[in-house]
Design a protein around this motif. Sequence first.
Motif, PDB file in Angstrom:
ATOM      1  N   GLU A  90     -23.186   4.966  -4.223  1.00 12.91           N
ATOM      2  CA  GLU A  90     -22.867   5.765  -5.409  1.00 12.91           C
ATOM      3  C   GLU A  90     -24.105   6.415  -6.032  1.00 12.91           C
ATOM      4  OE1 GLU A  90     -19.839   6.325  -6.087  1.00 12.91           O
ATOM      5  OE2 GLU A  90     -18.873   4.755  -4.888  1.00 12.91           O
ATOM      6  N   CYS A  91     -24.652   7.442  -5.380  1.00 11.80           N
ATOM      7  CA  CYS A  91     -25.781   8.173  -5.958  1.00 11.80           C
ATOM      8  C   CYS A  91     -25.782   9.596  -5.431  1.00 11.80           C
ATOM      9  CB  CYS A  91     -27.108   7.477  -5.631  1.00 11.80           C
ATOM     10  SG  CYS A  91     -27.557   7.537  -3.904  1.00 11.80           S
ATOM     11  N   ASP A  92     -26.500  10.478  -6.137  1.00 11.70           N
ATOM     12  CA  ASP A  92     -26.513  11.890  -5.745  1.00 11.70           C
ATOM     13  C   ASP A  92     -27.566  12.201  -4.693  1.00 11.70           C
ATOM     14  OD1 ASP A  92     -24.432  12.459  -7.398  1.00 11.70           O
ATOM     15  OD2 ASP A  92     -25.714  13.006  -9.111  1.00 11.70           O
ATOM     16  N   LYS A  93     -28.457  11.258  -4.422  1.00  7.68           N
ATOM     17  CA  LYS A  93     -29.522  11.552  -3.463  1.00  7.68           C
ATOM     18  C   LYS A  93     -29.598  10.513  -2.350  1.00  7.68           C
ATOM     19  CE  LYS A  93     -32.291  14.708  -5.872  1.00  7.68           C
ATOM     20  NZ  LYS A  93     -33.652  15.058  -6.313  1.00  7.68           N
ATOM     21  N   PRO A  94     -28.500  10.354  -1.601  1.00  4.95           N
ATOM     22  CA  PRO A  94     -28.570   9.403  -0.490  1.00  4.95           C
ATOM     23  C   PRO A  94     -29.445   9.951   0.623  1.00  4.95           C
ATOM     24  CG  PRO A  94     -26.497  10.596  -0.401  1.00  4.95           C
ATOM     25  CD  PRO A  94     -27.224  11.092  -1.619  1.00  4.95           C
ATOM     26  N   GLY A  95     -29.783   9.124   1.584  1.00  6.84           N
ATOM     27  CA  GLY A  95     -30.577   9.598   2.717  1.00  6.84           C
ATOM     28  C   GLY A  95     -31.600   8.594   3.163  1.00  6.84           C
ATOM     29  N   GLU A  96     -32.385   8.991   4.166  1.00 14.96           N
ATOM     30  CA  GLU A  96     -33.436   8.108   4.641  1.00 14.96           C
ATOM     31  C   GLU A  96     -34.762   8.585   4.080  1.00 14.96           C
ATOM     32  OE1 GLU A  96     -33.835   6.046   8.867  1.00 14.96           O
ATOM     33  OE2 GLU A  96     -34.910   7.944   8.817  1.00 14.96           O
ATOM     34  N   TYR A  97     -35.462   7.716   3.392  1.00 16.93           N
ATOM     35  CA  TYR A  97     -36.721   8.077   2.742  1.00 16.93           C
ATOM     36  C   TYR A  97     -37.893   7.336   3.359  1.00 16.93           C
ATOM     37  CZ  TYR A  97     -33.965  10.046  -1.132  1.00 16.93           C
ATOM     38  OH  TYR A  97     -33.105  10.784  -1.902  1.00 16.93           O
ATOM     39  N   ALA A  98     -39.005   8.035   3.466  1.00 18.88           N
ATOM     40  CA  ALA A  98     -40.242   7.324   3.793  1.00 18.88           C
ATOM     41  C   ALA A  98     -40.657   6.575   2.524  1.00 18.88           C
ATOM     42  CB  ALA A  98     -41.316   8.308   4.207  1.00 18.88           C
ATOM     43  N   LEU A  99     -41.078   5.332   2.689  1.00 17.11           N
ATOM     44  CA  LEU A  99     -41.453   4.532   1.523  1.00 17.11           C
ATOM     45  C   LEU A  99     -42.460   5.265   0.640  1.00 17.11           C
ATOM     46  CD1 LEU A  99     -41.673   1.959  -0.186  1.00 17.11           C
ATOM     47  CD2 LEU A  99     -43.230   1.040   1.533  1.00 17.11           C
ATOM     48  N   GLU A 100     -43.428   5.900   1.296  1.00 17.94           N
ATOM     49  CA  GLU A 100     -44.471   6.596   0.534  1.00 17.94           C
ATOM     50  C   GLU A 100     -43.900   7.683  -0.368  1.00 17.94           C
ATOM     51  OE1 GLU A 100     -48.930   6.496   2.340  1.00 17.94           O
ATOM     52  OE2 GLU A 100     -47.577   8.102   2.990  1.00 17.94           O
ATOM     53  N   ASP A 101     -42.885   8.399   0.163  1.00 22.69           N
ATOM     54  CA  ASP A 101     -42.290   9.475  -0.636  1.00 22.69           C
ATOM     55  C   ASP A 101     -41.547   8.932  -1.856  1.00 22.69           C
ATOM     56  OD1 ASP A 101     -43.321  11.193   1.200  1.00 22.69           O
ATOM     57  OD2 ASP A 101     -41.461  11.344   2.381  1.00 22.69           O
ATOM     58  N   LEU A 102     -40.969   7.743  -1.707  1.00 23.60           N
ATOM     59  CA  LEU A 102     -40.263   7.144  -2.849  1.00 23.60           C
ATOM     60  C   LEU A 102     -41.236   6.741  -3.949  1.00 23.60           C
ATOM     61  CD1 LEU A 102     -37.552   4.652  -1.463  1.00 23.60           C
ATOM     62  CD2 LEU A 102     -37.165   6.721  -2.799  1.00 23.60           C
ATOM     63  N   VAL A 103     -42.388   6.239  -3.524  1.00 27.20           N
ATOM     64  CA  VAL A 103     -43.336   5.658  -4.483  1.00 27.20           C
ATOM     65  C   VAL A 103     -44.288   6.701  -5.078  1.00 27.20           C
ATOM     66  CG1 VAL A 103     -45.232   3.986  -4.693  1.00 27.20           C
ATOM     67  CG2 VAL A 103     -43.198   3.393  -3.368  1.00 27.20           C
ATOM     68  N   LYS A 104     -44.644   7.708  -4.235  1.00 26.55           N
ATOM     69  CA  LYS A 104     -45.691   8.679  -4.593  1.00 26.55           C
ATOM     70  C   LYS A 104     -45.573   9.318  -5.983  1.00 26.55           C
ATOM     71  CE  LYS A 104     -46.188  11.278  -1.070  1.00 26.55           C
ATOM     72  NZ  LYS A 104     -46.150  12.425  -0.165  1.00 26.55           N
ATOM     73  N   PRO A 105     -44.356   9.723  -6.426  1.00 22.03           N
ATOM     74  CA  PRO A 105     -44.294  10.422  -7.722  1.00 22.03           C
ATOM     75  C   PRO A 105     -44.712   9.556  -8.915  1.00 22.03           C
ATOM     76  CG  PRO A 105     -42.219  10.611  -6.495  1.00 22.03           C
ATOM     77  CD  PRO A 105     -43.042   9.613  -5.792  1.00 22.03           C
ATOM     78  N   PHE A 106     -44.850   8.238  -8.725  1.00 22.18           N
ATOM     79  CA  PHE A 106     -45.081   7.373  -9.887  1.00 22.18           C
ATOM     80  C   PHE A 106     -46.437   6.662  -9.826  1.00 22.18           C
ATOM     81  CE2 PHE A 106     -40.605   7.458  -8.616  1.00 22.18           C
ATOM     82  CZ  PHE A 106     -40.077   8.142  -9.701  1.00 22.18           C
ATOM     83  N   ASP A 107     -46.900   6.265 -11.017  1.00 27.50           N
ATOM     84  CA  ASP A 107     -48.146   5.502 -11.094  1.00 27.50           C
ATOM     85  C   ASP A 107     -47.880   4.067 -10.660  1.00 27.50           C
ATOM     86  OD1 ASP A 107     -49.652   7.566 -12.036  1.00 27.50           O
ATOM     87  OD2 ASP A 107     -49.294   7.084 -14.156  1.00 27.50           O
ATOM     88  N   ILE A 108     -48.826   3.534  -9.906  1.00 29.09           N
ATOM     89  CA  ILE A 108     -48.722   2.119  -9.547  1.00 29.09           C
ATOM     90  C   ILE A 108     -49.337   1.295 -10.678  1.00 29.09           C
ATOM     91  CG2 ILE A 108     -49.544   0.349  -7.938  1.00 29.09           C
ATOM     92  CD1 ILE A 108     -49.094   2.349  -5.704  1.00 29.09           C
ATOM     93  N   GLU A 109     -48.592   0.273 -11.108  1.00 30.62           N
ATOM     94  CA  GLU A 109     -49.044  -0.561 -12.221  1.00 30.62           C
ATOM     95  C   GLU A 109     -49.335  -1.972 -11.745  1.00 30.62           C
ATOM     96  OE1 GLU A 109     -45.966  -0.571 -15.159  1.00 30.62           O
ATOM     97  OE2 GLU A 109     -45.961   1.617 -15.374  1.00 30.62           O
ATOM     98  N   GLU A 110     -50.318  -2.592 -12.381  1.00 31.83           N
ATOM     99  CA  GLU A 110     -50.538  -4.012 -12.127  1.00 31.83           C
ATOM    100  C   GLU A 110     -49.785  -4.804 -13.178  1.00 31.83           C
ATOM    101  OE1 GLU A 110     -54.289  -6.820 -11.181  1.00 31.83           O
ATOM    102  OE2 GLU A 110     -54.272  -5.986 -13.198  1.00 31.83           O
TER     103      GLU A 110
END
Lengths: 201, 313
Positions: free
Chosen positions: B107-127
């Motif tokens: 149930e989402c508008d953006k199904p598909g196969e994603y590279a992990l990097e592409d999923l994470v890249k837009p956001f800042d990594i936090e500790e």
Amino acid sequence: MADVLKSTAAKPLVFMLCLAPMLLLVWNALYGDLGANPVETITHETGEWGLRFLLITLAISPLRQWFGLAVLMRFRRMLGLTVFFYACCHFMIWLIADHSLNFTDMVEDIIDRPFIALGFSSLVLLIPLAITSNQASVRRLGRHWKKLHQLTYWVTLLVILHFIWLVKADYLEAGIYAVVAFSLLLQRLPLRKWIFTKASV
Amino acid sequence: MTQFKFKTDIAPSQITPESIYEKRREFMITSGVLGTALLLNPWTSARASVAISDYKPNVVNTGEALTSEKDATTYNNFYEFGTGKTDPLQNAQNLNTDDWKITVSGECDKPGEYALEDLVKPFDIEERIYRLRCVEAWSMVIPWLGVPMASILKSLQPTSKAKYVAFKTLLDPEQMPGQKRSVLQWPYEEGLRIDEAMNPLTLFAVGMYGKTMPNQNGAPVRLVVPWKYGFKSIKSIVSIEFTEEQPQTSWNISGPNEYGFYSNVNPEVNHPRWSQKKERRIGEIFKQKTRMFNGYETEVAHLYKDMNLKTYF
């Protein structure tokens, strides 16, 4: 082989072998080599060694019957007391490290968790056996002594259940111990006699 | 002055030319350094899927002493690599986390196969330094690196029908030898209610202790849900599915009356194997009291308002 087992040096040697797992644990504890959870390691190791020595003790009389190794009987008391020793260590580490010697907590744990109740019962049953393990008790109790010490069979059953019940998902190890234990217990049943009486009827 | 005489019965052809000799020395130095590094640091994974160059340090902290990196990376429950605590360290080193793909479905508008990097890249990594409480009554304090799960999920645009999120671990018995035995139902499955998954504490973690996630800790990406027992924080995720119905979860299938769907840390709910009132912090001998929701009551208690937590354990 039999000569070695009969020699006077055999008993101290077997005694050292009985203590070796404990000495190794102490050594590893001193050198910080018990992994990330030392309390868990000590709990598991003492429990497992107690079970191993219990199975070795149970193997003595079949070995005597089947292979004529009567000389092994010399070591049975020592092996039995080794079981009691590891069971006590196993209990003490639980009482001290898990319950900080808090009696109420301990009782609650026994009531809430059947596998702990089983382990605790096994230890309790081992106490009279350890007390009456000396030669004087054997003489004083006469034929009752054998009956009393057959409690070992019940202890074995309880200990195996204690082990199986605590397993989360991987039953392989506990299963192997169970098979060995049940084989040792089953061969004690008078199966041969039973089969022969059946056949003659 | 005494001079030592050497017997020179070595033919000139047997002598290694200096250039090769130098190269050999160079090789020995490099391999020596590498070897020592590997020896000193056997718990770091060699392959990286998400390169962590920069992160916002200390975004959330518990103020407690960290569990040593060695303990956190050598004492693991990751049954895909064996059921012993040190099995994952030994057996996970061949897991290939390169080009890791995650399938998004439901149930989402953006199904598909994603590279992990592409999923994470837009956001800042936090500790984020969280307590981790295992159902086996031990706990750790771990500095995770990751992206808030809510950011990832929102980017996938769940529909109004998305009431739950289901996750799956990689299924590959060749790489995960523990899956050759049916100790649990494979692949490992976990799930959260969508509001739990969207809670600001829920982390999509790609690293720990300032480094890429070690294989034995769930590389390349795992969930961290600090107010729930550790087994809810599924490792090596390859599938995210938005569902309308409550998904099934591996430990619940294995022991329905021991491991509930919610599995919130709760000292009041008794467990047949371990008392949940206390826990042993790894590195310590004696146990300490376990806190409701693992100490995250302020952050998450509202999610379970009006729910009987003894029924929904």
